[in-house]
Design a protein around this motif. Structure first.
Motif, PDB file in Angstrom:
ATOM      1  N   ILE A 115       0.838  -1.203   0.000  1.00  0.00           N
ATOM      2  CA  ILE A 115       0.000   0.000   0.000  1.00  0.00           C
ATOM      3  C   ILE A 115       0.875   1.256   0.000  1.00  0.00           C
ATOM      4  CG2 ILE A 115      -1.636   1.357   1.379  1.00  0.00           C
ATOM      5  CD1 ILE A 115      -2.827  -1.351   2.325  1.00  0.00           C
ATOM      6  N   HIS A 120      -2.459   3.815  -3.950  1.00  0.00           N
ATOM      7  CA  HIS A 120      -3.768   3.174  -3.904  1.00  0.00           C
ATOM      8  C   HIS A 120      -3.888   2.198  -5.068  1.00  0.00           C
ATOM      9  CE1 HIS A 120      -5.592   5.626  -7.190  1.00  0.00           C
ATOM     10  NE2 HIS A 120      -4.815   6.589  -6.716  1.00  0.00           N
ATOM     11  N   ALA A 126      -7.949  -4.364  -6.031  1.00  0.00           N
ATOM     12  CA  ALA A 126      -8.550  -4.269  -4.697  1.00  0.00           C
ATOM     13  C   ALA A 126      -9.624  -5.330  -4.504  1.00  0.00           C
ATOM     14  CB  ALA A 126      -9.138  -2.878  -4.484  1.00  0.00           C
ATOM     15  N   ILE A 217      -8.855   1.997   2.416  1.00  0.00           N
ATOM     16  CA  ILE A 217      -7.442   2.358   2.237  1.00  0.00           C
ATOM     17  C   ILE A 217      -6.930   1.894   0.871  1.00  0.00           C
ATOM     18  CG2 ILE A 217      -5.097   1.941   3.076  1.00  0.00           C
ATOM     19  CD1 ILE A 217      -6.303   1.755   5.913  1.00  0.00           C
ATOM     20  N   LEU A 218      -7.308   0.686   0.459  1.00  0.00           N
ATOM     21  CA  LEU A 218      -6.853   0.166  -0.832  1.00  0.00           C
ATOM     22  C   LEU A 218      -7.259   1.093  -1.977  1.00  0.00           C
ATOM     23  CD1 LEU A 218      -7.657  -3.663  -0.508  1.00  0.00           C
ATOM     24  CD2 LEU A 218      -5.393  -2.612  -0.486  1.00  0.00           C
ATOM     25  N   LEU A 219      -8.475   1.615  -1.898  1.00  0.00           N
ATOM     26  CA  LEU A 219      -8.994   2.409  -3.014  1.00  0.00           C
ATOM     27  C   LEU A 219      -8.612   3.889  -2.950  1.00  0.00           C
ATOM     28  CD1 LEU A 219     -12.525   0.791  -3.422  1.00  0.00           C
ATOM     29  CD2 LEU A 219     -10.542   0.523  -4.913  1.00  0.00           C
ATOM     30  N   SER A 220      -8.239   4.358  -1.753  1.00  0.00           N
ATOM     31  CA  SER A 220      -7.949   5.797  -1.630  1.00  0.00           C
ATOM     32  C   SER A 220      -6.515   6.104  -1.199  1.00  0.00           C
ATOM     33  CB  SER A 220      -8.902   6.431  -0.613  1.00  0.00           C
ATOM     34  OG  SER A 220      -8.613   5.971   0.703  1.00  0.00           O
ATOM     35  N   GLY A 221      -5.872   5.123  -0.539  1.00  0.00           N
ATOM     36  CA  GLY A 221      -4.522   5.357  -0.036  1.00  0.00           C
ATOM     37  C   GLY A 221      -4.491   6.021   1.321  1.00  0.00           C
ATOM     38  N   THR A 222      -5.670   6.342   1.886  1.00  0.00           N
ATOM     39  CA  THR A 222      -5.751   6.960   3.216  1.00  0.00           C
ATOM     40  C   THR A 222      -6.796   6.227   4.059  1.00  0.00           C
ATOM     41  OG1 THR A 222      -7.424   8.534   2.457  1.00  0.00           O
ATOM     42  CG2 THR A 222      -5.118   9.248   2.345  1.00  0.00           C
ATOM     43  N   VAL A 248      -9.687  11.390  -5.762  1.00  0.00           N
ATOM     44  CA  VAL A 248      -9.446   9.949  -5.839  1.00  0.00           C
ATOM     45  C   VAL A 248     -10.765   9.172  -5.851  1.00  0.00           C
ATOM     46  CG1 VAL A 248      -9.226   9.546  -3.335  1.00  0.00           C
ATOM     47  CG2 VAL A 248      -8.049   8.032  -4.941  1.00  0.00           C
TER      48      VAL A 248
END
Length: 470
Positions: A115, A120, A126, A217-222, A248
């Motif tokens: 990650i 992302h 994902a 988190i996987l799709l947005s990085g946060t 995003v």
């Protein structure tokens, strides 16, 4: 409907035990691949099968009584789990100073690091990760096991970074509960803790919430909930509000957002279950299972020919499945297993096998055929084919019963290393599965002992094991 494994019959997990010998008699210890508060993780080579594994070496001096209790709890839970996306434990050792836990090895690092590297993920990647994670949770929850620490650091990758081969690890704070029991201990990693865990009144759906955090988190990085302190984090999680706005999220599908919302639903009775999440449109759209058609045909052909009526043969197959199959041998058939496991519960029902025939050959098999097949293959009598049962029954016979595997299995029975298996040795080996009377042991010996001398030679043992198709 919950599915419980039978306590009778031959299970691969019957052979996941404490080895009373010395570690170096069975393994060659290799390089360091990780370290933690209690010890190290090293590569090791299993001498009998010549396969690489991992050994977690834990120093007792570094552990409190509670730490040791957690370790033994993890061993007790992990030894019974048989799922393609849960790290396999083979056995464990201990001496005066250390515990040694032998597991399969994953060389690709943690999903957490992936990650960090990627920022992302695409929805395709994902969804592949989430389907496996949800399948793992569905499998555990059907056995009343709550993991309680689902997070990217506890999901390992293979060295090829294939997202379809993740492994869930670290069952140290997992718990087995009664179906209607609520848990009242607040535990876990703050970013991923469900609101009801903070309130000390929860069940298995706390894992579903954690899976929702991972998907976000996987799709947005946060993370969906972020704060400078645990106290502030707790407040945000208890409020349960999160945002899917911003650049995003503009590129993320409505189906993906809908599943995240259902996973991160504050009220547990309205939160989706792991099993229902597997049939969500987002998973279905992105995760059409791929498999090698030729491999699947060979697997189903071998499955239809599999025979193991004799108790000693059943035990040998369970032992081979537990201790002697290489990672490559198991994972070559995992894609077929996953493709047939349409509800993602980590087991194959009669209906799923019938549908598999339809998918691969264009025709199905009748009820009489499927019943006979399950009687031969379902060694533990659970009514379902576990991962290991499926693998051994669909393997090429020459690979399953290679000379090397048979010699290793024979050695497992031959406790005194005499070159012959006596009735007492059969009894000692099979007692872990069920109690046998002396008459039953004599009958088992008689099934294999062709010359009637009351002992089983390796040649007699080999004949009964390779008599697959008669």
């Amino acid at each position: 409907m919950e599915k419980q494994e039978s306590t009778a019959g031959m299970k691969a997990s019957n052979f996941v035990l404490e080895n009373k010998g010395k570690l170096k008699e069975f393994y060659k210890i290799g390089k360091l691949i990780g370290s933690g508060a209690f010890g190290d993780v090293r590569i090791c080579l299993h001498k009998e099968s010549n396969s690489q594994r991992a050994v977690k070496i834990l120093y007792k001096a570094n552990m409190t009584e509670e730490d040791e209790k957690m370790l033994l709890n993890e061993i007790d839970i992990l030894k019974d789990l048989d799922h393609p996306n849960i790290v396999k434990m083979y056995e464990f050792f201990q001496d005066e100073k250390r515990y040694y836990i032998i597991t399969e090895i994953c060389k690709g690092g943690e999903l957490f690091d992936e990650i960090i590297d990627k920022g992302h993920f695409s929805e395709q990647d994902a969804s592949v990760i989430m389907k496996q994670l949800l399948s793992c949770l569905n499998y555990c929850h059907s056995r009343n096991i709550v993991h309680r620490d689902i997070k990217p650091e506890n999901i390992l990758m293979e060295s090829n970074k294939d997202f379809n081969q993740i492994k869930v690890i670290d069952f140290g704070i997992s718990v087995v509960k009664e179906p209607d029991q609520m848990i009242n201990e607040s535990i876990g990693t703050p970013y991923y803790i469900a609101p009801e865990v903070w309130l000390k009144n929860y069940d298995e759906k706390c894992d579903v919430w954690s899976a929702g955090v991972i998907m976000y988190i996987l799709l947005s990085g946060t993370p969906p909930f972020n704060a400078a302190s645990d106290a502030e984090m707790k407040t945000k999680i208890l409020e349960g509000t999160f945002s899917m706005e911003g650049k995003v999220w503009d590129e993320v599908s409505d189906d993906a957002k809908d599943l995240i919302t259902q996973l991160l639903t504050l009220e547990t009775d309205k939160r989706i279950s792991a099993g229902d999440a597997l049939s969500h449109p987002w998973i279905a759209e992105h995760c059409d299972p791929e498999f090698d058609s030729k491999l699947a045909k060979n697997a189903l052909f071998n499955l239809s020919k599999f025979r193991a009526e004799e108790k000693i043969k059943q035990a040998t197959i369970a032992y081979i499945a537990s201790q002697l199959l290489s990672k490559k041998e198991k994972e070559s058939l995992s894609s077929v297993f996953k493709a047939f496991d349409t509800n993602g519960d980590g087991m194959l029902s009669k209906e799923e096998i019938k549908n598999g025939y339809e998918k691969v050959f264009g025709y199905s098999i009748n009820e009489e055929q499927i019943t006979a097949m399950f009687k031969a293959v379902d060694l533990d009598g659970s009514g379902y084919l576990d991962y290991s049962e499926f693998v051994v029954a669909t393997m090429n016979e020459k690979n399953l019963f290679s000379e090397k595997k048979l010699k290793a299995a024979f050695k497992m029975f031959d406790k005194d290393d005499s070159g012959y298996i006596s009735g007492d040795e059969v009894k000692e080996s099979l007692i872990r599965i069920q109690k046998f009377s002396d008459d039953e042991i004599n009958e088992i010996i008689g099934q294999v002992d062709e010359n009637g001398d009351g002992e089983i030679s390796f040649e007699e043992f080999k004949i009964i094991m390779t008599k697959m198709n008669e």
